[in-house]
Design a protein around this motif. Structure first.
Motif, mmCIF file in Angstrom:
data_model
loop_
_atom_site.group_PDB
_atom_site.id
_atom_site.type_symbol
_atom_site.label_atom_id
_atom_site.label_comp_id
_atom_site.label_asym_id
_atom_site.label_seq_id
_atom_site.Cartn_x
_atom_site.Cartn_y
_atom_site.Cartn_z
ATOM 1 N N THR A 32 0.824 -1.209 0.000
ATOM 2 C CA THR A 32 0.000 0.000 0.000
ATOM 3 C C THR A 32 0.859 1.260 0.000
ATOM 4 N N LEU A 33 1.850 1.305 0.867
ATOM 5 C CA LEU A 33 2.740 2.470 0.895
ATOM 6 C C LEU A 33 3.546 2.588 -0.396
ATOM 7 N N GLY A 34 3.947 1.436 -0.941
ATOM 8 C CA GLY A 34 4.731 1.471 -2.172
ATOM 9 C C GLY A 34 3.959 2.064 -3.341
ATOM 10 N N PHE A 35 2.698 1.650 -3.524
ATOM 11 C CA PHE A 35 1.899 2.205 -4.615
ATOM 12 C C PHE A 35 1.591 3.686 -4.391
ATOM 13 N N THR A 36 1.382 4.074 -3.150
ATOM 14 C CA THR A 36 1.095 5.487 -2.872
ATOM 15 C C THR A 36 2.312 6.358 -3.155
ATOM 16 N N VAL A 37 3.485 5.914 -2.720
ATOM 17 C CA VAL A 37 4.706 6.682 -2.974
ATOM 18 C C VAL A 37 5.013 6.711 -4.473
ATOM 19 N N LEU A 38 4.787 5.602 -5.159
ATOM 20 C CA LEU A 38 5.017 5.577 -6.600
ATOM 21 C C LEU A 38 4.095 6.569 -7.320
ATOM 22 N N TRP A 39 2.847 6.666 -6.889
ATOM 23 C CA TRP A 39 1.941 7.651 -7.493
ATOM 24 C C TRP A 39 2.432 9.065 -7.231
ATOM 25 N N MET A 40 2.922 9.335 -6.040
ATOM 26 C CA MET A 40 3.412 10.673 -5.717
ATOM 27 C C MET A 40 4.605 11.025 -6.602
ATOM 28 N N VAL A 41 5.469 10.050 -6.858
ATOM 29 C CA VAL A 41 6.613 10.320 -7.734
ATOM 30 C C VAL A 41 6.140 10.643 -9.145
ATOM 31 N N ARG A 42 5.220 9.834 -9.664
ATOM 32 C CA ARG A 42 4.728 10.076 -11.029
ATOM 33 C C ARG A 42 3.943 11.385 -11.114
ATOM 34 N N GLN A 43 3.162 11.689 -10.108
ATOM 35 C CA GLN A 43 2.403 12.937 -10.123
ATOM 36 C C GLN A 43 3.338 14.136 -10.039
ATOM 37 N N GLY A 44 4.382 14.043 -9.262
ATOM 38 C CA GLY A 44 5.357 15.123 -9.193
ATOM 39 C C GLY A 44 6.069 15.321 -10.511
ATOM 40 N N GLN A 45 6.347 14.212 -11.228
ATOM 41 C CA GLN A 45 6.981 14.347 -12.535
ATOM 42 C C GLN A 45 6.035 14.997 -13.542
ATOM 43 N N ALA A 46 4.727 14.658 -13.433
ATOM 44 C CA ALA A 46 3.768 15.214 -14.390
ATOM 45 C C ALA A 46 3.467 16.680 -14.105
ATOM 46 N N ALA A 47 3.367 17.041 -12.818
ATOM 47 C CA ALA A 47 3.013 18.419 -12.456
ATOM 48 C C ALA A 47 4.224 19.300 -12.265
ATOM 49 N N GLY A 48 5.390 18.727 -12.217
ATOM 50 C CA GLY A 48 6.601 19.510 -11.992
ATOM 51 C C GLY A 48 6.952 19.622 -10.528
ATOM 52 N N SER A 49 5.995 19.472 -9.624
ATOM 53 C CA SER A 49 6.225 19.543 -8.182
ATOM 54 C C SER A 49 4.961 19.089 -7.470
ATOM 55 N N LEU A 50 5.126 18.766 -6.207
ATOM 56 C CA LEU A 50 3.983 18.403 -5.364
ATOM 57 C C LEU A 50 3.794 19.484 -4.319
ATOM 58 N N ALA A 51 2.550 19.876 -4.129
ATOM 59 C CA ALA A 51 2.261 20.943 -3.180
ATOM 60 C C ALA A 51 0.992 20.610 -2.426
ATOM 61 N N VAL A 52 0.888 21.195 -1.241
ATOM 62 C CA VAL A 52 -0.322 21.071 -0.430
ATOM 63 C C VAL A 52 -0.906 22.458 -0.304
ATOM 64 N N ALA A 53 -2.054 22.668 -0.956
ATOM 65 C CA ALA A 53 -2.678 23.996 -0.978
ATOM 66 C C ALA A 53 -4.058 23.917 -0.373
ATOM 67 N N GLY A 54 -4.479 24.990 0.262
ATOM 68 C CA GLY A 54 -5.779 25.032 0.901
ATOM 69 C C GLY A 54 -6.924 25.128 -0.079
#
Length: 223
Positions: free
Chosen positions: A85-107
């Motif tokens: 479960t953690l592995g798939f979640t972290v893998l998605w975060m890596v791919r999403q960061g590559q697609a969006a250029g960065s990962l952010a937490v916005a309100g």
């Protein structure tokens, strides 16, 4: 037993959180069920995904692993579900960061959202549940302890104590020793019939004043 039950409940709660996470928003208002499993390996795309081929699929598999581990009381299976479960979640975060250029937490909901938090929390709860579980007891070691008699104060077992002589059974010989008993020695004193060892009587001494020797009988007159 209590630790197994408590650990299983925590792991099941983590599995439920992971399964529900794809139905919530993950990033920028996009739900987790809209991400295909193949996008995690080839890159995030804007293509919509079906529910059964979305990121929900690996989370369903981990939930089944948690249920199997709770039934079998297997810490290894439950821990494996948490790692996946953690592995798939972290893998998605890596791919999403590559697609969006960065990962952010916005309100305003333009960054990471509660779906990702639910997935991460579900994986951590599975690992915590696996750590709390004690697993299955080893039957071989327990059976050997049950078969081995325990005597108080370190005394040997009853089957290790030599008992001699053995208990006489009906029809058995009275003799209890494997060797024949020696016969009693005969009298070993001086032989009274042997003149060399015969002890002289005081009456036989002619010089004894208390017991003078008997005078010889006079010869009988001729008749």
């Amino acid at each position: 037993m209590i630790r197994n039950v408590l650990g299983s409940l925590i792991a099941l709660a983590g599995a439920a959180s992971a399964v529900l996470s794809p139905f919530r928003d993950w990033y920028d208002g996009r739900a987790g069920r809209d991400y295909r499993v193949r996008d995690l390996f080839g890159g995030i795309t804007a293509t919509e995904s079906g529910v059964l081929v979305s990121i929900l699929l690996p989370f369903l598999a981990t939930a089944l692993l948690v249920i199997a581990g709770a039934v079998l009381r297997s810490r290894l299976v439950v821990a494996l579900a948490g790692v996946v479960t953690l592995g798939f979640t972290v893998l998605w975060m890596v791919r999403q960061g590559q697609a969006a250029g960065s990962l952010a937490v916005a309100g305003d909901g333009s960054g990471l959202q509660m779906g990702v938090a639910n997935a991460l929390a579900g994986g951590l709860l599975m690992l915590i549940g696996a750590l709390l579980m004690r697993g299955r007891a080893r039957r071989g070691r327990r059976s050997r302890r049950e078969r081995k008699p325990v005597e108080p104060y370190g005394a040997p077992a009853a089957d290790q104590v030599d008992t001699w002589p053995p208990t006489q059974e009906p029809g058995m010989s009275v003799q209890t020793s494997p060797w024949p008993e020696p016969e009693a020695d005969p009298y070993t004193g001086p032989d009274p019939r042997d003149p060399r060892t015969r002890v002289p009587h005081p009456a036989d001494d002619p010089r004894d004043p208390v017991h003078p020797p008997h005078p010889p009988h006079p010869p009988h007159p001729p008749g």
